[in-house]
Write an enzyme that holds these catalytic residues in place. Structure first.
Site, PDB file in Angstrom:
ATOM      1  N   ASN A  96       0.420  -1.210   0.430  1.00 50.72           N
ATOM      2  CA  ASN A  96       0.000  -0.160   0.204  1.00 50.72           C
ATOM      3  C   ASN A  96       1.087   1.398  -0.190  1.00 50.72           C
ATOM      4  O   ASN A  96       0.126   2.304   0.936  1.00 50.72           O
ATOM      5  CB  ASN A  96      -1.298  -0.043   1.351  1.00 50.72           C
ATOM      6  N   ASP A 306       0.324  -5.521  12.595  1.00 48.41           N
ATOM      7  CA  ASP A 306      -0.447  -4.719  11.728  1.00 48.41           C
ATOM      8  C   ASP A 306      -0.033  -3.122  11.547  1.00 48.41           C
ATOM      9  O   ASP A 306      -0.993  -2.500  11.661  1.00 48.41           O
ATOM     10  CB  ASP A 306      -1.419  -4.954  11.768  1.00 48.41           C
TER      11      ASP A 306
END
Length: 417
Positions: A96, A306
């Site tokens: 991303n 994460d």
């Protein structure tokens, strides 16, 4: 580098020295000798720390660094340094960035940026071009360039047939599809967990059903196609049950849970603090306990930070408009030891390597030295001074921690925090 690590307790179930306090002698990146009171005859550097423990190097299956394109959030160089000082010898980088990592040249770019670092970087290639969910990206080319898996970070693959074809296609070169699971139309404009807290605060909720319905679909597809699927950052009790049942049926599925879902609940939202806005959202304590149970019975294969740095302009704003994400590398270990037994934590921070096709090294003589150094018992409070990332969006500020990382040894390099 020539190094002797003194009086360290080994936590590695695959090592003959598991649970023993020993010295470890490392020469040119290889464990040369393990034993008691190893003599230093050739001018080796020595290190010794209070209550020192060693394990296999930790692996994080989901980190975002921003570069290329979002270097103001994080760079690959600093991100890998943060990972090293947080105990991670390897990380899987999400695609991303800007541009999205969806082709061979982008895989090569991030790998070149990581060259020479103590923490190894393993890129995840986008499953679809630009992560837009329309056309499959160049998966085979990215695999050949070094991609360890394919997925669109925190984006559900809405096109069921495309996911089916992808699961069939990657079997030709033994690769892995990452299927983030959140049904978009049920999620709607939701920003937090749907429940008592969201109702009281007047925030639009995301029901557990949005995740569970999509996991069910993805598991049906996997049963039809075969192959390998990884379902990242599950967050509900029913999700654990669905994956537990799928494994009992023999499906080749793995899953992860984020540290913040094991430690925090949606009660944290009471102050409308956007540091707690994550995807999937923080759930209830009942869900949190079910996730911990899933870790303990091995339904959940790995724990991830994460880690997702977000710049202040996109985080410190009205709750509905703020971006999802928290940094988590620096706080991962200290937060986990409050909830889960040490050996289980180490297992879940190392087992992910095999699922992503990454070679691991046990703490044995003759093996590559790929180790994490830590103290599991030190109590402290996570504060702004403990943030090493360029972005400061940590959901763990003010949280009581137990256990501190001393650093890592990997790639012939010692990095201490």
């Amino acid at each position: 580098m020539k190094l002797i690590i003194r009086e360290a307790k080994i936590i590695d179930s695959k090592s003959p020295f598991h649970n023993q306090k020993v010295d470890v002698k490392i020469n040119s990146g290889i464990i040369e000798k393990i034993g008691s009171k190893i003599p230093n005859e050739n001018g080796f550097e020595e290190i010794k720390f209070d209550n020192l423990h060693l394990s296999q190097g930790w692996f994080d299956s989901s980190v975002s660094f921003g570069e290329p394109g979002f270097e103001d959030r994080e760079t690959i160089s600093n991100g890998l340094n943060v990972a090293a000082k947080s105990g991670f010898t390897a990380v899987a980088l999400q695609p991303n960035s800007y541009p999205i990592i969806d082709n061979q040249s982008q895989i090569n770019f991030v790998k070149n940026k990581a060259r020479g670092a103590a923490t190894e970087l393993y890129p995840i290639g986008a499953f679809t071009k630009q992560s837009e969910g329309k056309d499959m990206a160049e998966l085979f080319d990215m695999k050949n360039a070094g991609a360890v898996a394919f997925g669109d970070y925190n984006k559900n693959i809405d096109n069921t047939n495309l996911l089916k074809i992808g699961l069939q296609y990657v079997q030709n070169f033994d690769s892995l599809i990452i299927a983030f699971s959140q049904e978009a139309t049920i999620k709607g404009n939701g920003v937090v967990n749907e429940g008592i807290v969201s109702t009281r605060l007047g925030l639009k909720g995301i029901p557990n059903l949005a995740e569970e319905l999509q996991i069910s679909r993805n598991l049906f597809l996997l049963e039809y196609t075969g192959g390998k699927m990884h379902i990242p950052t599950i967050s509900t009790a029913k999700s654990v049950e669905l994956i537990r049942n799928a494994k009992a049926k023999g499906l080749n599925v793995t899953c992860s849970v984020a540290v913040h879902h094991l430690v925090l609940t949606d009660d944290k939202l009471e102050g409308f603090d956007t540091r707690y806005k994550v995807s999937p959202p923080l759930r209830t304590n009942e869900d949190r306990k079910a996730l911990i149970a899933g870790v303990n019975d091995n339904t959940i294969d790995m724990i991830t930070s994460d880690h997702n740095p977000i710049d202040i302009e996109h985080k410190k704003m009205e709750f509905d408009g703020a971006k999802n994400g928290t940094i988590g590398l620096e706080s991962a270990f200290g937060a986990l030891t409050n909830e889960i037994a040490l050996e289980k934590i180490i297992d879940k921070l190392t087992a992910g390597k095999s699922h992503f096709g990454i070679e691991s090294s046990s703490i044995k003589e003759g093996e590559k030295a790929n180790i994490t150094l830590f103290n599991p018992n030190e109590n402290w409070t996570f504060g702004k001074e403990n943030i090493l990332s360029k972005s400061k969006n940590s959901a763990f500020l003010g949280i009581q921690m137990k256990g501190k990382v001393y650093g890592i040894y990997n790639q012939g390099k010692l990095v201490l925090s």
